[in-house]
Design a protein around this motif. Sequence first.
Motif, PDB file in Angstrom:
ATOM      1  N   PHE A 182       0.831  -1.206   0.000  1.00 12.32           N
ATOM      2  CA  PHE A 182       0.000   0.000   0.000  1.00 12.32           C
ATOM      3  C   PHE A 182       0.863   1.253   0.000  1.00 12.32           C
ATOM      4  N   ALA A 183       2.021   1.191   0.650  1.00 12.76           N
ATOM      5  CA  ALA A 183       2.938   2.330   0.582  1.00 12.76           C
ATOM      6  C   ALA A 183       3.408   2.540  -0.855  1.00 12.76           C
ATOM      7  N   ALA A 184       3.665   1.456  -1.572  1.00 18.42           N
ATOM      8  CA  ALA A 184       4.051   1.578  -2.979  1.00 18.42           C
ATOM      9  C   ALA A 184       2.903   2.143  -3.807  1.00 18.42           C
ATOM     10  N   LEU A 185       1.681   1.721  -3.508  1.00 12.42           N
ATOM     11  CA  LEU A 185       0.522   2.241  -4.234  1.00 12.42           C
ATOM     12  C   LEU A 185       0.279   3.711  -3.919  1.00 12.42           C
ATOM     13  N   ALA A 186       0.659   4.144  -2.731  1.00 10.57           N
ATOM     14  CA  ALA A 186       0.509   5.551  -2.376  1.00 10.57           C
ATOM     15  C   ALA A 186       1.541   6.408  -3.113  1.00 10.57           C
TER      16      ALA A 186
END
Length: 142
Positions: free
Chosen positions: A76-80
């Motif tokens: 999710f950090a990568a998606l953010a």
Amino acid sequence: MPESQQRDLAKLVATLLGNAAPLRWFSAVLMLAPLLLLWGGKLQGWSELLSALLMVLFGLGGQYFGLRVALDAKLFAALAGEHSCERLDHSMQQLGWLKEEQAGRSMLQRAQGAQALLKRLFLCFAGQAAALMLLLVWRFFL
């Protein structure tokens, strides 16, 4: 959902999941404690052994879900950041981690899935705590 809102949601979920890391470590401690008691010969009777077994089993579940939550926090950090759901799905399919019919989920569906993992981690930890309480009751009050 607009892309900016998707990124905001991904950032929120990444933060939430990242804050669950201590729960995994507490679960590991609660899993190792009965093993040490068993190794030291401190457990007496079937009731204490059953409590210890429950603590270990819930601990194994907690470790599994804790690892999944930690992985999802990074995803999710990568998606953010700069990554898109499509790129993530493609990469996960190449690794065999994602079935073709699961690809293309919305950010909201992904967030709900991550929330379900977090709930399972918490339930495993709660099961360990309940088994510990049973162990203490059987040891000191019965």
